[in-house]
Design an enzyme around this catalytic site. Structure first.
Site, PDB file in Angstrom:
ATOM      1  N   TYR A 118     -48.076  24.275  19.328  1.00 37.74           N
ATOM      2  CA  TYR A 118     -48.138  24.514  20.778  1.00 37.74           C
ATOM      3  C   TYR A 118     -49.567  24.863  21.198  1.00 37.74           C
ATOM      4  O   TYR A 118     -50.100  24.328  22.168  1.00 37.74           O
ATOM      5  CB  TYR A 118     -47.195  25.659  21.171  1.00 37.74           C
ATOM      6  CG  TYR A 118     -45.731  25.339  21.004  1.00 37.74           C
ATOM      7  CD1 TYR A 118     -45.014  24.715  22.021  1.00 37.74           C
ATOM      8  CD2 TYR A 118     -45.045  25.683  19.836  1.00 37.74           C
ATOM      9  CE1 TYR A 118     -43.663  24.434  21.876  1.00 37.74           C
ATOM     10  CE2 TYR A 118     -43.702  25.401  19.676  1.00 37.74           C
ATOM     11  CZ  TYR A 118     -43.006  24.769  20.705  1.00 37.74           C
ATOM     12  OH  TYR A 118     -41.681  24.485  20.553  1.00 37.74           O
ATOM     13  N   ASN A 141     -39.740  18.565  29.821  1.00 35.91           N
ATOM     14  CA  ASN A 141     -39.966  17.139  29.557  1.00 35.91           C
ATOM     15  C   ASN A 141     -38.774  16.309  30.027  1.00 35.91           C
ATOM     16  O   ASN A 141     -37.685  16.422  29.488  1.00 35.91           O
ATOM     17  CB  ASN A 141     -40.185  16.933  28.049  1.00 35.91           C
ATOM     18  CG  ASN A 141     -40.463  15.493  27.679  1.00 35.91           C
ATOM     19  OD1 ASN A 141     -40.570  14.615  28.530  1.00 35.91           O
ATOM     20  ND2 ASN A 141     -40.577  15.257  26.383  1.00 35.91           N
ATOM     21  N   CYS A 149     -41.514  15.451  22.383  1.00 34.39           N
ATOM     22  CA  CYS A 149     -41.657  16.908  22.350  1.00 34.39           C
ATOM     23  C   CYS A 149     -41.085  17.502  21.064  1.00 34.39           C
ATOM     24  O   CYS A 149     -41.429  18.631  20.703  1.00 34.39           O
ATOM     25  CB  CYS A 149     -41.055  17.553  23.595  1.00 34.39           C
ATOM     26  SG  CYS A 149     -39.362  17.103  23.950  1.00 34.39           S
ATOM     27  N   HIS A 150     -40.254  16.746  20.342  1.00 34.19           N
ATOM     28  CA  HIS A 150     -39.750  17.235  19.056  1.00 34.19           C
ATOM     29  C   HIS A 150     -40.874  17.381  18.031  1.00 34.19           C
ATOM     30  O   HIS A 150     -40.709  18.077  17.034  1.00 34.19           O
ATOM     31  CB  HIS A 150     -38.641  16.320  18.514  1.00 34.19           C
ATOM     32  CG  HIS A 150     -39.052  14.899  18.308  1.00 34.19           C
ATOM     33  ND1 HIS A 150     -39.066  13.983  19.342  1.00 34.19           N
ATOM     34  CD2 HIS A 150     -39.484  14.234  17.208  1.00 34.19           C
ATOM     35  CE1 HIS A 150     -39.477  12.813  18.876  1.00 34.19           C
ATOM     36  NE2 HIS A 150     -39.736  12.938  17.580  1.00 34.19           N
ATOM     37  N   GLU A 176     -38.367  10.876  11.190  1.00 30.70           N
ATOM     38  CA  GLU A 176     -39.788  10.536  11.126  1.00 30.70           C
ATOM     39  C   GLU A 176     -40.436  10.955   9.808  1.00 30.70           C
ATOM     40  O   GLU A 176     -41.643  10.801   9.623  1.00 30.70           O
ATOM     41  CB  GLU A 176     -40.518  11.158  12.311  1.00 30.70           C
ATOM     42  CG  GLU A 176     -40.072  10.580  13.639  1.00 30.70           C
ATOM     43  CD  GLU A 176     -40.901  11.034  14.821  1.00 30.70           C
ATOM     44  OE1 GLU A 176     -41.958  11.660  14.629  1.00 30.70           O
ATOM     45  OE2 GLU A 176     -40.489  10.736  15.954  1.00 30.70           O
TER      46      GLU A 176
END
Length: 184
Positions: A118, A141, A149-150, A176
């Site tokens: 962040y 978002n 945003c993950h 991912e």
């Protein structure tokens, strides 16, 4: 024109089944405008009500709309593990100011399989020390998954919060390759 002098914008939507549950995808002629997690009836209806109040007009369910064809194809390919990047026109009209600036940086600067803190994201947009504001931007978002945003995590290695729920965040990060796949 509506009573506030704003032109109503055509909004089409559909719900797509994914590994993190049903996602509502909504688009305008300018691009994908909203992605909503857990799009079961009550959540979907609230999201559609918010879209109607923010953009005017009644959103129309149109799973075969040309405005949704490519977003549906790319979301399905992403969850199938064959797509890493989204290449879609995005309608940013649901977010502005600092939040939009942070989300645009996230979308362009944090690739598939990577994470950012962040505080690091705050520094990237010239606001070091604004980590909490970045957290609020992530919570606001309107385009989660597509604007990833993950991929924003705590600097101490914690997973951080997530509007779609921590289980969805873990699944997206596992997809991912950032986290091990959930055991069940």
């Amino acid at each position: 024109m509506d009573s506030h002098g704003q032109a109503e914008r055509q909004v089409v939507w559909t719900v797509v089944g994914t590994d993190v549950g049903p996602l509502l995808l909504a688009a305008t002629p300018d691009g994908l405008v909203n992605v909503v997690f857990h799009a079961t009836d009550a959540v979907r209806d609230r999201a559609l009500g918010r879209l109607a109040s923010r953009l005017g007009g009644d959103p129309v369910e149109a799973p075969r709309s040309p405005l949704l064809a490519e977003p549906i194809r790319q979301v399905e390919a992403y969850f199938a593990g064959v797509r890493r990047d989204f290449d879609l026109p995005l309608d940013w009209s649901l977010i502005s100011g600092f939040n939009r600036q942070v989300l645009r940086e996230l979308a362009s600067g944090v690739p598939y399989g990577a994470v950012v803190g962040y505080g690091d994201l705050a520094a990237r947009v010239g606001r070091p020390g604004a980590a909490q504001a970045v957290g609020l931007a992530m919570g606001a978002n309107p385009l989660p998954v597509v604007v990833p945003c993950h991929r924003v995590v705590e600097s101490d290695g914690g997973i951080g919060g997530f509007g779609g729920g921590l289980e969805a965040k873990r699944r997206l990060l596992a997809l991912e390759g950032v986290l091990p796949q959930p055991l069940f």
